[in-house]
Every structure is written in C-alpha cells, then in structure tokens.
Design a protein around this motif. Structure first.
Motif, short mmCIF file in Angstrom:
data_model
loop_
_atom_site.label_atom_id
_atom_site.label_comp_id
_atom_site.label_asym_id
_atom_site.label_seq_id
_atom_site.Cartn_x
_atom_site.Cartn_y
_atom_site.Cartn_z
N TYR A 1 -2.54 -33.81 12.00
CA TYR A 1 -3.05 -33.70 13.38
C TYR A 1 -4.57 -33.62 13.39
CZ TYR A 1 -3.98 -31.71 17.98
OH TYR A 1 -4.48 -31.47 19.24
N TYR A 2 -5.14 -32.82 12.50
CA TYR A 2 -6.61 -32.72 12.43
C TYR A 2 -7.25 -34.04 12.03
CZ TYR A 2 -6.61 -27.66 13.17
OH TYR A 2 -6.48 -26.41 13.69
N GLU A 3 -6.56 -34.83 11.22
CA GLU A 3 -7.08 -36.16 10.87
C GLU A 3 -7.21 -37.03 12.11
OE1 GLU A 3 -4.80 -38.04 7.80
OE2 GLU A 3 -4.80 -36.20 6.60
N ILE B 1 -14.24 -27.38 9.56
CA ILE B 1 -13.50 -27.59 10.81
C ILE B 1 -12.69 -26.35 11.16
CG2 ILE B 1 -11.58 -28.88 11.85
CD1 ILE B 1 -12.67 -31.36 10.31
N LEU B 2 -11.94 -25.84 10.19
CA LEU B 2 -11.11 -24.66 10.45
C LEU B 2 -11.96 -23.44 10.78
CD1 LEU B 2 -8.35 -25.18 7.75
CD2 LEU B 2 -8.15 -25.49 10.23
N ILE C 1 -12.95 -23.75 14.43
CA ILE C 1 -11.83 -23.53 15.34
C ILE C 1 -11.32 -22.09 15.28
CG2 ILE C 1 -9.43 -24.18 15.80
CD1 ILE C 1 -10.28 -27.03 14.80
N LEU D 1 -11.04 -27.83 20.18
CA LEU D 1 -11.08 -29.05 19.37
C LEU D 1 -12.17 -30.01 19.86
CD1 LEU D 1 -7.30 -29.77 18.69
CD2 LEU D 1 -8.98 -28.79 17.15
N LYS E 1 -0.08 -30.12 10.54
CA LYS E 1 -1.33 -29.71 11.17
C LYS E 1 -2.52 -30.44 10.53
CE LYS E 1 -3.49 -25.61 13.05
NZ LYS E 1 -3.37 -24.16 13.22
N GLU F 1 -7.57 -35.82 15.22
CA GLU F 1 -8.54 -35.20 16.12
C GLU F 1 -9.98 -35.30 15.63
OE1 GLU F 1 -8.07 -33.79 19.20
OE2 GLU F 1 -6.06 -34.64 19.03
N PHE F 2 -10.18 -35.38 14.31
CA PHE F 2 -11.52 -35.42 13.74
C PHE F 2 -11.66 -36.70 12.91
CE2 PHE F 2 -10.70 -31.00 14.57
CZ PHE F 2 -11.89 -30.58 15.14
N ARG G 1 -15.48 -31.02 17.64
CA ARG G 1 -15.80 -32.43 17.40
C ARG G 1 -17.24 -32.73 17.84
NH1 ARG G 1 -10.81 -33.92 19.13
NH2 ARG G 1 -11.54 -34.10 21.25
N LEU H 1 -12.84 -29.88 5.80
CA LEU H 1 -11.72 -29.21 6.47
C LEU H 1 -12.00 -27.72 6.62
CD1 LEU H 1 -8.93 -29.53 7.73
CD2 LEU H 1 -7.96 -29.21 5.45
#
Length: 122
Positions: free
Chosen positions: A27-29, A58-59, A62, A69, A24, A31-32, A73, A55
């Motif tokens: 994945y965030y890397e 970001i979390l 979300i 997402l 995950k 997406e962001f 962003r 991070l």
C-alpha cells in the motif's frame, strides 16, 4: 538491518522489521512513488538498505510526527525539491570559486622582499 551484510531483503523480512504486514508495505508503495523496491526475476519485491531507510522515514512521518499520507508525500516532495535547488546553488558557487581562484592566480601581485637571515648589527 544495517551491518547484516545482505544487499537485498524480502518483503516478509522488511514487514517483520517494522512490525507491519506485507500488504501495508505494498500500500505504501502505491501511496509513495519514491518507494519503489526492485523486483527479482520471479517478481518478488526485494528491498535495498536505501529502500528500508526511506521506509523508516515515511513511517516516522506518519506514526511519530502524525503526518497524513498526503502531508507526508508533500513533505518528501518539497524536501527533494529543496535538495535539488541546493545542489544547483552549490554547483554555481563552485564555478564562481574556481573562476575567482583563476583570477587570483593570474594577478601580478608584488612579492614581499626576501628577508635577510643576517641582522644589521653584525
């Protein structure tokens, strides 16, 4: 993780900190684009405290604030644009202030008469 004295954290440590798995995080890397931890010589991701703080943000967007997402962003992108614009305004204002201070220093303002410490009744 603040105050531990470490400069870099492995992906497993960061994943455990947030209670998510490493995939995950990867994945965030993707997406962001603003979340790009460095890689060490062996190619392993190493997160700095700044990466962890980002991070966390970001979390929070979300999970807690329920942004999608793309929405998260866009929020981060717009916030960064506002910060850059504010920095430009601050720089302009500092130049104006400096100019005004130079102008004030260059004015020949009349000096107040010296006050006598001796009163006239003596």
């Amino acid at each position: 993780m603040e105050g531990t004295g470490k400069l870099y954290y492995g992906i497993k440590e960061v994943a455990d900190l947030f209670g998510i798995n490493a995939s995950k995080l990867r994945y965030y890397e993707k997406e962001f684009p603003t979340l790009q931890p460095k890689k060490n010589r062996s190619g392993d991701r190493v997160y700095t405290q700044a990466d962890i703080d980002h991070l966390t943000e970001i979390l929070d967007l979300i999970d807690r604030q329920k942004y999608t997402l793309p929405g998260a962003r866009e929020f981060l992108k717009e916030r960064e644009a506002r910060r850059r614009e504010n920095a430009r305004y601050i720089a302009k204002l500092q130049k104006i202030k400096s100019f005004m201070e130079k102008m004030r220093a260059g004015l020949d303002l009349p000096q107040p008469p010296p006050s006598d410490s001796v009163s006239e009744s003596e």
